[in-house]
Scaffold this motif. Structure first.
Motif, short mmCIF file in Angstrom:
data_model
loop_
_atom_site.label_atom_id
_atom_site.label_comp_id
_atom_site.label_asym_id
_atom_site.label_seq_id
_atom_site.Cartn_x
_atom_site.Cartn_y
_atom_site.Cartn_z
N LEU A 1 -96.36 171.01 53.16
CA LEU A 1 -96.05 171.77 54.07
C LEU A 1 -96.90 171.80 55.38
O LEU A 1 -97.87 171.90 55.39
CB LEU A 1 -96.18 173.31 53.69
CG LEU A 1 -95.79 173.62 52.07
CD1 LEU A 1 -95.89 175.26 51.63
CD2 LEU A 1 -94.33 173.21 51.84
N ILE A 2 -96.00 171.71 56.43
CA ILE A 2 -96.83 171.78 57.61
C ILE A 2 -96.14 173.05 58.70
O ILE A 2 -94.81 172.80 58.87
CB ILE A 2 -96.59 170.23 58.23
CG1 ILE A 2 -97.28 169.13 57.27
CG2 ILE A 2 -97.04 170.05 59.87
CD1 ILE A 2 -96.62 167.87 57.91
N ALA A 3 -96.97 173.76 59.26
CA ALA A 3 -96.46 174.60 60.49
C ALA A 3 -97.24 174.50 61.53
O ALA A 3 -98.60 174.27 61.43
CB ALA A 3 -96.33 175.88 59.66
N LEU A 4 -96.86 174.76 62.56
CA LEU A 4 -97.39 174.97 63.98
C LEU A 4 -97.21 176.45 64.14
O LEU A 4 -96.11 177.13 64.36
CB LEU A 4 -96.86 174.18 65.08
CG LEU A 4 -97.43 174.58 66.28
CD1 LEU A 4 -99.09 174.32 66.43
CD2 LEU A 4 -96.80 173.72 67.44
N VAL A 5 -98.42 177.14 64.41
CA VAL A 5 -98.39 178.78 64.92
C VAL A 5 -98.90 178.84 66.08
O VAL A 5 -99.96 178.40 66.35
CB VAL A 5 -99.41 179.65 63.76
CG1 VAL A 5 -99.40 180.90 63.92
CG2 VAL A 5 -98.77 179.13 62.44
N VAL A 6 -98.20 179.54 67.04
CA VAL A 6 -98.36 179.71 68.53
C VAL A 6 -98.82 181.13 68.78
O VAL A 6 -97.66 181.85 68.28
CB VAL A 6 -97.48 179.02 69.45
CG1 VAL A 6 -97.70 179.16 70.72
CG2 VAL A 6 -97.30 177.41 69.18
N ASP A 7 -99.75 181.56 69.19
CA ASP A 7 -99.97 183.03 69.33
C ASP A 7 -99.57 183.75 68.08
O ASP A 7 -99.22 185.00 68.24
CB ASP A 7 -99.36 183.48 70.49
CG ASP A 7 -99.78 182.87 71.67
OD1 ASP A 7 -100.89 182.33 71.68
OD2 ASP A 7 -99.00 182.51 72.78
#
Length: 282
Positions: free
Chosen positions: A125-131
């Motif tokens: 599982l890979i996620a990019l979280v922005v703000d």
């Protein structure tokens, strides 16, 4: 790597497919990177799955960790350090912080218990979280020959040996027609309320325990309608906030907050969400 059977390698090769032709969103560069990170992870996990020399240890919380978990996270971190040196990384095995404007959230192997027992239902599982909000999510399950991905504003997609396609949640509007899944009923006893889970089960058409990442992917592609978990870490569920919502569904904690770090999760097709939350209340 050594140790995996030739039969298993043949199966994984036979279900491989190209990721070169993709429809992506305004987060093109980040999504492309996340997909390449998943490729790197798959190369490690596929080689170590069912390996005779797989090593298994227990972490302080008594959950298992394999040498593949650690190898995947280290490999992904190395690529991110080279390509996104200013971004922060939070991983299940090496830790990190969520207190940054851009954070990559990693679960190197979601479903480690399946992985170490030879059950093919596990994924990176890979996620990019922005703000504080996930904007890119990738779920890659090489043993199943499947991958799911989404980016904010770009839609949700899935792929298997037959190709890739856009996905969307189901149109079921009544709990009595709903298909529901969770991970383990024991977690409801320990962390929330067994009675709450059974209230939802009794109100729905059918229940299963597909568990972990798989049930949320099934919600996103419309195969099932509801997937609650009463305990969840950020790395367990971050990709699904963007995947399920881009597929037209809803993602909240069991208290109704639209956040991946709320300690619990309910994914749904949206139509059934509020009714399910009421039944799952303590």
């Amino acid at each position: 790597m050594a140790g995996s059977s030739s039969a298993n390698n043949t199966t994984l090769t036979a279900t491989a497919y190209s990721w070169n032709d993709r429809r992506v969103s305004r987060h093109d560069a980040d999504l492309e990177l996340a997909l390449r990170l998943a490729d790197a992870a798959d190369a490690i996990t596929a080689a170590r799955f069912r390996a005779h020399d797989l090593t298994v240890e227990r972490k302080p919380d008594r959950t298992p960790v394999t040498d593949a978990d650690v190898a995947v996270e280290d490999a992904v971190r190395a690529v991110l350090a080279a390509e996104r040196p200013d971004d922060v990384v939070m991983g299940e095995e090496r830790g990190g912080t969520l207190d940054a404007s851009r954070v990559w959230v990693l679960d190197p192997i979601d479903g480690t218990k399946n992985f170490l027992r030879g059950v093919p239902i596990w994924a990176t599982l890979i996620a990019l979280v922005v703000d504080g909000t996930p904007v890119v999510g990738v779920v890659s399950s090489p043993a199943l020959g499947r991958r799911w991905w989404a980016s904010a504003g770009g839609g949700a997609f899935a792929s298997d040996a037959s190709g890739e396609r856009a996905i969307s949640v189901s149109g079921v509007r009544s709990l009595e027609d709903a298909y529901v899944s969770t991970t383990d009923i024991k977690s409801w006893v320990e962390y929330h309320s067994r009675e709450a889970w059974l209230r939802l089960v009794d109100a729905t058409w059918e229940s299963r325990a597909f568990g972990d990442f798989y049930q949320h992917c099934l919600v996103a592609e419309g195969a099932i309608d509801l997937a609650p978990e009463c305990v969840a870490n950020p790395w367990d569920i971050a990709p699904f906030q963007v995947l399920v919502t881009e597929a037209g569904g809803r993602f909240t904690s069991l208290t109704g907050e639209e956040r991946y770090d709320g300690g619990s999760v309910l994914t749904s097709n949206g139509h059934l969400h509020e009714d399910a939350l009421k039944l799952l209340a303590r």
